[in-house]
Design a protein around this motif. Sequence first.
Motif, PDB file in Angstrom:
ATOM      1  N   LYS A  79       0.833  -1.204   0.000  1.00 25.46           N
ATOM      2  CA  LYS A  79       0.000   0.000   0.000  1.00 25.46           C
ATOM      3  C   LYS A  79       0.873   1.261   0.000  1.00 25.46           C
ATOM      4  O   LYS A  79       0.564   2.247  -0.667  1.00 25.46           O
ATOM      5  N   PHE A  80       1.984   1.214   0.721  1.00 30.37           N
ATOM      6  CA  PHE A  80       2.902   2.344   0.763  1.00 30.37           C
ATOM      7  C   PHE A  80       3.481   2.614  -0.625  1.00 30.37           C
ATOM      8  O   PHE A  80       3.512   3.770  -1.077  1.00 30.37           O
ATOM      9  N   LYS A  82       2.191   1.751  -3.542  1.00 27.06           N
ATOM     10  CA  LYS A  82       1.120   2.249  -4.418  1.00 27.06           C
ATOM     11  C   LYS A  82       0.902   3.742  -4.202  1.00 27.06           C
ATOM     12  O   LYS A  82       0.735   4.506  -5.149  1.00 27.06           O
ATOM     13  N   THR A  83       0.914   4.152  -2.953  1.00 22.84           N
ATOM     14  CA  THR A  83       0.708   5.573  -2.647  1.00 22.84           C
ATOM     15  C   THR A  83       1.853   6.415  -3.186  1.00 22.84           C
ATOM     16  O   THR A  83       1.627   7.483  -3.774  1.00 22.84           O
ATOM     17  N   ILE A  84       3.081   5.956  -3.010  1.00 22.02           N
ATOM     18  CA  ILE A  84       4.249   6.694  -3.515  1.00 22.02           C
ATOM     19  C   ILE A  84       4.209   6.781  -5.036  1.00 22.02           C
ATOM     20  O   ILE A  84       4.478   7.848  -5.616  1.00 22.02           O
ATOM     21  N   GLY A  86       1.551   6.687  -6.945  1.00 22.48           N
ATOM     22  CA  GLY A  86       0.482   7.624  -7.291  1.00 22.48           C
ATOM     23  C   GLY A  86       0.917   9.065  -7.114  1.00 22.48           C
ATOM     24  O   GLY A  86       0.615   9.928  -7.958  1.00 22.48           O
ATOM     25  N   LEU A  87       1.651   9.351  -6.058  1.00 26.69           N
ATOM     26  CA  LEU A  87       2.127  10.722  -5.830  1.00 26.69           C
ATOM     27  C   LEU A  87       3.166  11.134  -6.866  1.00 26.69           C
ATOM     28  O   LEU A  87       3.171  12.292  -7.333  1.00 26.69           O
TER      29      LEU A  87
END
Length: 108
Positions: A79-80, A82-84, A86-87
């Motif tokens: 999840k970490f 994926k978030t990075i 996306g950012l």
Amino acid sequence: MNIPFGASFKKIKEQSSSWHMIFFWYRHYKVFFFLGFLVVCALGGWDYYYSVFRFRFTDEEKKLYVDSYFKETLFDEEKFHKTINGLTNRAEHHKEPLHLEKNIFEVK
């Protein structure tokens, strides 16, 4: 008919009439509220003291707490990432120049 203790019953009846109770309340209601306030403060203080300084975990409760804390704080690496990603995609998208397809200043 002569009732034994009749005079004392009459005196008690006069002293406990509703008017005497109402006047007694009007004279002393602040004292009753203050005593109630002190009782509520004492109960609150005792509850605060008990919950802060006298609280103890049993061994089973300690184990359950540690297990739940560990489950809540597990690091979800997928999840970490994926978030990075996306950012970073958003950052790259914002670096591109803005192209207006329609000119809003032209009158048609």
